[in-house]
Write an enzyme that holds these catalytic residues in place. Sequence first.
Site, PDB file in Angstrom:
ATOM      1  N   GLY A  15       0.793  -1.224   0.000  1.00 30.11           N
ATOM      2  CA  GLY A  15       0.000   0.000   0.000  1.00 30.11           C
ATOM      3  C   GLY A  15       0.820   1.266   0.000  1.00 30.11           C
ATOM      4  O   GLY A  15       0.670   2.114   0.886  1.00 30.11           O
ATOM      5  N   ARG A  18       0.172   6.144  -1.820  1.00 30.66           N
ATOM      6  CA  ARG A  18      -0.010   7.466  -1.225  1.00 30.66           C
ATOM      7  C   ARG A  18      -0.130   7.313   0.286  1.00 30.66           C
ATOM      8  O   ARG A  18      -0.043   6.226   0.818  1.00 30.66           O
ATOM      9  CB  ARG A  18      -1.272   8.143  -1.787  1.00 30.66           C
ATOM     10  N   GLY A  21       1.627   4.703   3.703  1.00 33.03           N
ATOM     11  CA  GLY A  21       2.532   3.756   3.063  1.00 33.03           C
ATOM     12  C   GLY A  21       3.626   4.439   2.275  1.00 33.03           C
ATOM     13  O   GLY A  21       4.804   4.057   2.348  1.00 33.03           O
ATOM     14  N   TYR A 165     -14.710  -2.870  10.662  1.00 29.64           N
ATOM     15  CA  TYR A 165     -13.389  -2.270  10.476  1.00 29.64           C
ATOM     16  C   TYR A 165     -12.490  -2.596  11.664  1.00 29.64           C
ATOM     17  O   TYR A 165     -11.323  -2.995  11.479  1.00 29.64           O
ATOM     18  CB  TYR A 165     -13.511  -0.760  10.298  1.00 29.64           C
TER      19      TYR A 165
END
Length: 290
Positions: A15, A18, A21, A165
């Site tokens: 990842g 942007r 990461g 989540y």
Amino acid sequence: MEEPDLEGSTAFITGTTRGIGKEIALALAENGCNIVSTGKTVDDSESDLEGTIHKTAEACREKGVEAHAIQLDVRDPENVHSSVEEAIDEFGEVDTVINNASAIQIANVKQLPADRFDLMTEVNVRGTYLVNRAFLPHLKEIGGGWILSNSPPVNTDRSPGKAAYAWSKMGMSFVTLSLDGELARHDIGCNTFWPLTAIDTRATRYFGLGTEDDWREPRIVADAVLEILKRDPAECSGNSFYTEELLREAGVEDFSEYNVVEGSDPDPMSAVMFDPDFESEDVIRDSFDG
């Protein structure tokens, strides 16, 4: 802060297009670490979101290190396996694995469709599992290294309004910390890291997680990762670190330089999201004094 010497190391980071990461990749490159930049985005010409794995790799090369971009869907076991093999073939050794790729949707059980639950579970928990598992033979062969995950401490058994989540992010930690016990004899440091405050990312803005007054820059997470990498993986394993804890130990007393808005006083939104009792802990006073 004293910077680590990562010359000769190579990090495989998921990842990196942007946000956090990319910031981690650039910080490690700045300190001499070669970078394997991975993610799904290879072309942003028709997107309103700038960033690709290739752009991140190029930005790392500009810092004087070697970098290699690999398109990766962490949900696909064959893609994970081939990507790991490609990274090892390219650099010979990969001693640092950083699980940063993550899917997010903040919603209660009634509002969240099953396919979104599946996406977060597959990217966050299963993706972390697949990447870690694929690297185990190599890390054992080279005699140690790091497995790090961008995920919170497992301090709660419920998270109303964001159960899916929270489950998926804590699952990343559970997988990573479980490896500490499985790899105890192999000098592989298995740890997680997580910010106290919300971080200014695309997801934070999209889901309206507070305002800019509540956010800190991704750089605070990258600096915390550097603090972990200054340690000996044989002795630093099985920990769930808060970024501010790590940086305070490194001598940081004023965290205002990381705030998105000058003069703001961010609350520990990210910590409280996974631990409603967090405000009563000493770390909150220590990390937010001044």
